[in-house]
Design a protein around this motif. Sequence first.
Motif, PDB file in Angstrom:
ATOM      1  N   TYR A   3       0.860  -1.167   0.000  1.00 22.43           N
ATOM      2  CA  TYR A   3       0.000   0.000   0.000  1.00 22.43           C
ATOM      3  C   TYR A   3       0.906   1.229   0.000  1.00 22.43           C
ATOM      4  CZ  TYR A   3      -3.426  -3.445   1.457  1.00 22.43           C
ATOM      5  OH  TYR A   3      -4.229  -4.552   1.513  1.00 22.43           O
ATOM      6  N   TYR A   4       0.441   2.290  -0.653  1.00 22.35           N
ATOM      7  CA  TYR A   4       1.279   3.485  -0.830  1.00 22.35           C
ATOM      8  C   TYR A   4       0.554   4.747  -0.384  1.00 22.35           C
ATOM      9  CZ  TYR A   4       4.151   0.530  -3.830  1.00 22.35           C
ATOM     10  OH  TYR A   4       4.960  -0.474  -4.313  1.00 22.35           O
ATOM     11  N   THR A   5       1.367   5.748  -0.009  1.00 25.37           N
ATOM     12  CA  THR A   5       0.840   7.068   0.307  1.00 25.37           C
ATOM     13  C   THR A   5       1.182   8.022  -0.838  1.00 25.37           C
ATOM     14  OG1 THR A   5       2.849   7.933   1.348  1.00 25.37           O
ATOM     15  CG2 THR A   5       1.334   6.668   2.758  1.00 25.37           C
ATOM     16  N   GLU A   6       0.543   9.173  -0.848  1.00 19.88           N
ATOM     17  CA  GLU A   6       0.876  10.193  -1.844  1.00 19.88           C
ATOM     18  C   GLU A   6       2.280  10.757  -1.617  1.00 19.88           C
ATOM     19  OE1 GLU A   6      -2.208  13.141  -1.984  1.00 19.88           O
ATOM     20  OE2 GLU A   6      -3.630  11.749  -2.893  1.00 19.88           O
ATOM     21  N   ASP A   7       2.834  10.519  -0.426  1.00 22.77           N
ATOM     22  CA  ASP A   7       4.202  10.959  -0.111  1.00 22.77           C
ATOM     23  C   ASP A   7       5.243   9.901  -0.481  1.00 22.77           C
ATOM     24  OD1 ASP A   7       3.349  13.433   0.895  1.00 22.77           O
ATOM     25  OD2 ASP A   7       2.961  12.560   2.861  1.00 22.77           O
ATOM     26  N   SER A  23       9.209   4.468  -1.851  1.00 22.17           N
ATOM     27  CA  SER A  23       9.008   3.872  -3.168  1.00 22.17           C
ATOM     28  C   SER A  23      10.171   4.136  -4.117  1.00 22.17           C
ATOM     29  CB  SER A  23       7.723   4.412  -3.796  1.00 22.17           C
ATOM     30  OG  SER A  23       7.901   5.755  -4.194  1.00 22.17           O
ATOM     31  N   GLN A  24      10.205   3.353  -5.165  1.00 18.18           N
ATOM     32  CA  GLN A  24      11.195   3.546  -6.232  1.00 18.18           C
ATOM     33  C   GLN A  24      11.048   4.935  -6.832  1.00 18.18           C
ATOM     34  OE1 GLN A  24      13.703   1.231  -7.437  1.00 18.18           O
ATOM     35  NE2 GLN A  24      14.356   3.217  -8.220  1.00 18.18           N
ATOM     36  N   ASN A 111      -3.551   0.976  -3.299  1.00 16.78           N
ATOM     37  CA  ASN A 111      -2.903  -0.281  -3.656  1.00 16.78           C
ATOM     38  C   ASN A 111      -1.907   0.005  -4.788  1.00 16.78           C
ATOM     39  OD1 ASN A 111      -4.289  -0.300  -6.162  1.00 16.78           O
ATOM     40  ND2 ASN A 111      -5.964  -1.488  -5.290  1.00 16.78           N
ATOM     41  N   GLU A 112      -1.145  -0.993  -5.201  1.00 16.05           N
ATOM     42  CA  GLU A 112      -0.112  -0.770  -6.209  1.00 16.05           C
ATOM     43  C   GLU A 112      -0.678  -0.209  -7.513  1.00 16.05           C
ATOM     44  OE1 GLU A 112       3.384  -3.600  -6.370  1.00 16.05           O
ATOM     45  OE2 GLU A 112       1.987  -4.745  -5.099  1.00 16.05           O
ATOM     46  N   TYR A 118      -1.722   7.044  -9.940  1.00 21.06           N
ATOM     47  CA  TYR A 118      -1.443   8.332  -9.305  1.00 21.06           C
ATOM     48  C   TYR A 118      -0.138   8.930  -9.828  1.00 21.06           C
ATOM     49  CZ  TYR A 118       0.199  11.522  -5.672  1.00 21.06           C
ATOM     50  OH  TYR A 118       0.706  12.599  -4.978  1.00 21.06           O
ATOM     51  N   LEU A 119       0.895   8.093  -9.975  1.00 24.22           N
ATOM     52  CA  LEU A 119       2.186   8.583 -10.461  1.00 24.22           C
ATOM     53  C   LEU A 119       2.066   9.209 -11.854  1.00 24.22           C
ATOM     54  CD1 LEU A 119       4.673   5.789  -9.343  1.00 24.22           C
ATOM     55  CD2 LEU A 119       4.168   7.984  -8.223  1.00 24.22           C
TER      56      LEU A 119
END
Length: 123
Positions: A3-7, A23-24, A111-112, A118-119
């Motif tokens: 799971y990822y954040t906007e940061d 993240s990468q 999620n991924e 988002y990216l």
Amino acid sequence: MKYYTEDHEWVEIVGESAFIGVSQYAIDEYGDVTFAELPEEGDDFIIGDRIGSIETDQYTVELCAPICGSVAAVNEALVDEPELISESPEDKGWICKLVDFDDSELDDMMNEEDYYKYLKTLD
């Protein structure tokens, strides 16, 4: 599953533990990590608390807790080899492991698949 954040921080649940890292994408943006300030084992955090930082040649990036929990372990390898974060940010470069977290907090993260979407909005 991660799971990822906007940061650009991630959380990966493995059994009863939640591993935390960057993240990468973050590494690609910030450059090679030259120093990592890690939390202490036993520290308790709530979402948004500062848990440490990473330094690159250009930036110092504050790391914030993406979920609440207690630090069960830190990645001691980063003390002598902070470049592991650059080389393997989503595997060997994990920052800390939390326990006693609430799974429902992951509902507020991406999620991924959603993170990669988002990216694309950032370019």
